[in-house]
Motif scaffolding. Structure first.
Motif, PDB file in Angstrom:
ATOM      1  N   ALA A   4      -1.128  -0.661   5.767  1.00 36.38           N
ATOM      2  CA  ALA A   4      -0.917  -2.096   5.550  1.00 36.38           C
ATOM      3  C   ALA A   4      -1.753  -2.586   4.368  1.00 36.38           C
ATOM      4  CB  ALA A   4      -1.261  -2.872   6.817  1.00 36.38           C
ATOM      5  N   ARG A   5      -2.985  -2.159   4.290  1.00 37.37           N
ATOM      6  CA  ARG A   5      -3.848  -2.568   3.168  1.00 37.37           C
ATOM      7  C   ARG A   5      -3.294  -2.065   1.843  1.00 37.37           C
ATOM      8  NH1 ARG A   5     -10.065  -1.968   4.215  1.00 37.37           N
ATOM      9  NH2 ARG A   5      -9.931  -2.591   2.061  1.00 37.37           N
ATOM     10  N   GLU A   6      -2.760  -0.858   1.813  1.00 37.83           N
ATOM     11  CA  GLU A   6      -2.135  -0.339   0.584  1.00 37.83           C
ATOM     12  C   GLU A   6      -0.987  -1.243   0.144  1.00 37.83           C
ATOM     13  OE1 GLU A   6      -0.837   3.600   1.526  1.00 37.83           O
ATOM     14  OE2 GLU A   6      -2.881   4.401   1.630  1.00 37.83           O
ATOM     15  N   LEU A   7      -0.147  -1.634   1.095  1.00 39.91           N
ATOM     16  CA  LEU A   7       0.989  -2.490   0.767  1.00 39.91           C
ATOM     17  C   LEU A   7       0.527  -3.897   0.369  1.00 39.91           C
ATOM     18  CD1 LEU A   7       3.515  -1.348   3.508  1.00 39.91           C
ATOM     19  CD2 LEU A   7       3.642  -0.912   1.045  1.00 39.91           C
ATOM     20  N   LEU A   8      -0.493  -4.406   1.033  1.00 44.02           N
ATOM     21  CA  LEU A   8      -1.021  -5.721   0.674  1.00 44.02           C
ATOM     22  C   LEU A   8      -1.552  -5.734  -0.756  1.00 44.02           C
ATOM     23  CD1 LEU A   8      -2.903  -6.740   3.946  1.00 44.02           C
ATOM     24  CD2 LEU A   8      -0.832  -7.792   3.019  1.00 44.02           C
TER      25      LEU A   8
ATOM     26  N   LEU B 180       7.424 -10.467   4.436  1.00 47.94           N
ATOM     27  CA  LEU B 180       6.421 -10.249   5.474  1.00 47.94           C
ATOM     28  C   LEU B 180       6.103  -8.757   5.572  1.00 47.94           C
ATOM     29  CD1 LEU B 180       7.721 -12.459   8.431  1.00 47.94           C
ATOM     30  CD2 LEU B 180       5.792 -12.933   6.916  1.00 47.94           C
ATOM     31  N   LEU B 181       4.843  -8.475   5.807  1.00 47.68           N
ATOM     32  CA  LEU B 181       4.434  -7.113   6.128  1.00 47.68           C
ATOM     33  C   LEU B 181       4.657  -6.961   7.628  1.00 47.68           C
ATOM     34  CD1 LEU B 181       3.127  -4.456   5.261  1.00 47.68           C
ATOM     35  CD2 LEU B 181       0.936  -5.473   5.812  1.00 47.68           C
ATOM     36  N   SER B 182       5.506  -6.036   8.005  1.00 51.86           N
ATOM     37  CA  SER B 182       5.879  -5.848   9.403  1.00 51.86           C
ATOM     38  C   SER B 182       5.226  -4.578   9.944  1.00 51.86           C
ATOM     39  CB  SER B 182       7.402  -5.738   9.505  1.00 51.86           C
ATOM     40  OG  SER B 182       7.795  -5.399  10.810  1.00 51.86           O
ATOM     41  N   ILE B 183       4.534  -4.728  11.062  1.00 51.76           N
ATOM     42  CA  ILE B 183       3.921  -3.594  11.738  1.00 51.76           C
ATOM     43  C   ILE B 183       4.480  -3.589  13.160  1.00 51.76           C
ATOM     44  CG2 ILE B 183       1.767  -2.533  12.495  1.00 51.76           C
ATOM     45  CD1 ILE B 183       0.391  -4.177  10.219  1.00 51.76           C
ATOM     46  N   VAL B 184       5.256  -2.560  13.474  1.00 49.96           N
ATOM     47  CA  VAL B 184       5.921  -2.477  14.775  1.00 49.96           C
ATOM     48  C   VAL B 184       5.359  -1.279  15.525  1.00 49.96           C
ATOM     49  CG1 VAL B 184       8.128  -2.241  15.977  1.00 49.96           C
ATOM     50  CG2 VAL B 184       8.009  -3.515  13.820  1.00 49.96           C
TER      51      VAL B 184
ATOM     52  N   VAL C  89       1.591 -11.367   7.744  1.00 50.13           N
ATOM     53  CA  VAL C  89       1.620 -10.098   8.465  1.00 50.13           C
ATOM     54  C   VAL C  89       2.133 -10.352   9.888  1.00 50.13           C
ATOM     55  CG1 VAL C  89       0.257  -8.134   9.275  1.00 50.13           C
ATOM     56  CG2 VAL C  89      -0.350  -9.271   7.111  1.00 50.13           C
ATOM     57  N   LEU C  90       3.159  -9.622  10.260  1.00 49.91           N
ATOM     58  CA  LEU C  90       3.750  -9.730  11.595  1.00 49.91           C
ATOM     59  C   LEU C  90       3.501  -8.430  12.340  1.00 49.91           C
ATOM     60  CD1 LEU C  90       5.534 -11.249  13.638  1.00 49.91           C
ATOM     61  CD2 LEU C  90       7.514 -10.215  12.517  1.00 49.91           C
TER      62      LEU C  90
ATOM     63  N   ILE D 184       3.898   3.780  15.426  1.00 51.58           N
ATOM     64  CA  ILE D 184       3.657   2.587  14.604  1.00 51.58           C
ATOM     65  C   ILE D 184       4.406   2.746  13.289  1.00 51.58           C
ATOM     66  CG2 ILE D 184       1.960   1.146  13.437  1.00 51.58           C
ATOM     67  CD1 ILE D 184      -0.103   2.015  15.466  1.00 51.58           C
ATOM     68  N   ARG D 185       5.167   1.708  12.930  1.00 50.84           N
ATOM     69  CA  ARG D 185       5.890   1.683  11.657  1.00 50.84           C
ATOM     70  C   ARG D 185       5.380   0.495  10.834  1.00 50.84           C
ATOM     71  NH1 ARG D 185      10.930   0.301  13.200  1.00 50.84           N
ATOM     72  NH2 ARG D 185      10.709  -1.767  12.358  1.00 50.84           N
ATOM     73  N   VAL D 186       5.068   0.748   9.576  1.00 52.61           N
ATOM     74  CA  VAL D 186       4.594  -0.294   8.669  1.00 52.61           C
ATOM     75  C   VAL D 186       5.598  -0.405   7.537  1.00 52.61           C
ATOM     76  CG1 VAL D 186       2.722  -1.040   7.152  1.00 52.61           C
ATOM     77  CG2 VAL D 186       2.186   0.251   9.227  1.00 52.61           C
ATOM     78  N   SER D 187       6.121  -1.616   7.305  1.00 53.75           N
ATOM     79  CA  SER D 187       7.117  -1.807   6.249  1.00 53.75           C
ATOM     80  C   SER D 187       7.076  -3.250   5.756  1.00 53.75           C
ATOM     81  CB  SER D 187       8.517  -1.469   6.767  1.00 53.75           C
ATOM     82  OG  SER D 187       8.863  -2.327   7.841  1.00 53.75           O
ATOM     83  N   ILE D 188       7.824  -3.497   4.697  1.00 55.63           N
ATOM     84  CA  ILE D 188       7.937  -4.851   4.161  1.00 55.63           C
ATOM     85  C   ILE D 188       9.339  -5.353   4.443  1.00 55.63           C
ATOM     86  CG2 ILE D 188       7.930  -6.261   2.070  1.00 55.63           C
ATOM     87  CD1 ILE D 188       5.872  -4.278   0.940  1.00 55.63           C
TER      88      ILE D 188
END
Length: 131
Positions: free
Chosen positions: A34-38, A13-17, A46-47, A3-7
């Protein structure tokens, strides 16, 4: 880590792949990141791209992880979930029936481009209502 979390800078968009076999602890880590970035960035939506995720052992495990992730996100932002390509419609319906609460601002897609388009349109509509 699968899982990769990035902007995505261009779209905010917050992208979670996710790829491969995803486990509970990885989903928990992704939700926390994701919550930290939000909390620290100006995000418009969020995608969650799960197209390359393998099928879980049971639909109930998938439903549990999706429910937990949704609850942990705790955001009013629109969330677009792109379901794994290996899920049949029947499998996806089984999972949907098992999920306790689906956030009102979330949608499930089979196509990444459609999910992205919906997020942009939803953000633009919200911005226009705010004026």
């Amino acid at each position: 880590m699968p899982i990769r979390v990035s902007i995505e800078e261009a779209s905010a968009l917050l992208s979670i792949v996710s790829t491969g076999q995803v486990m509970r602890r990885e989903v928990g880590w992704a939700a926390e990141r994701a919550r930290e970035l939000l909390d620290s960035e100006a995000i418009t939506g969020v995608l969650v791209d799960s197209t390359q995720v393998q099928k879980q052992i049971s639909p109930s495990l998938s439903a549990e992880m999706i429910s937990g992730f949704s609850a942990a996100m705790d955001t009013e932002l629109p969330i677009a979930y792109v379901r794994p390509a290996v899920w049949s419609d029947a499998y996806a319906e089984t999972i949907a029936d098992m999920i306790d609460v689906t956030p009102e601002q979330s949608r499930v897609f089979t196509d990444l481009c459609e999910a992205r388009k919906w997020l942009v349109e939803t953000h633009n509509a919200d911005a226009n209502r705010s004026r």
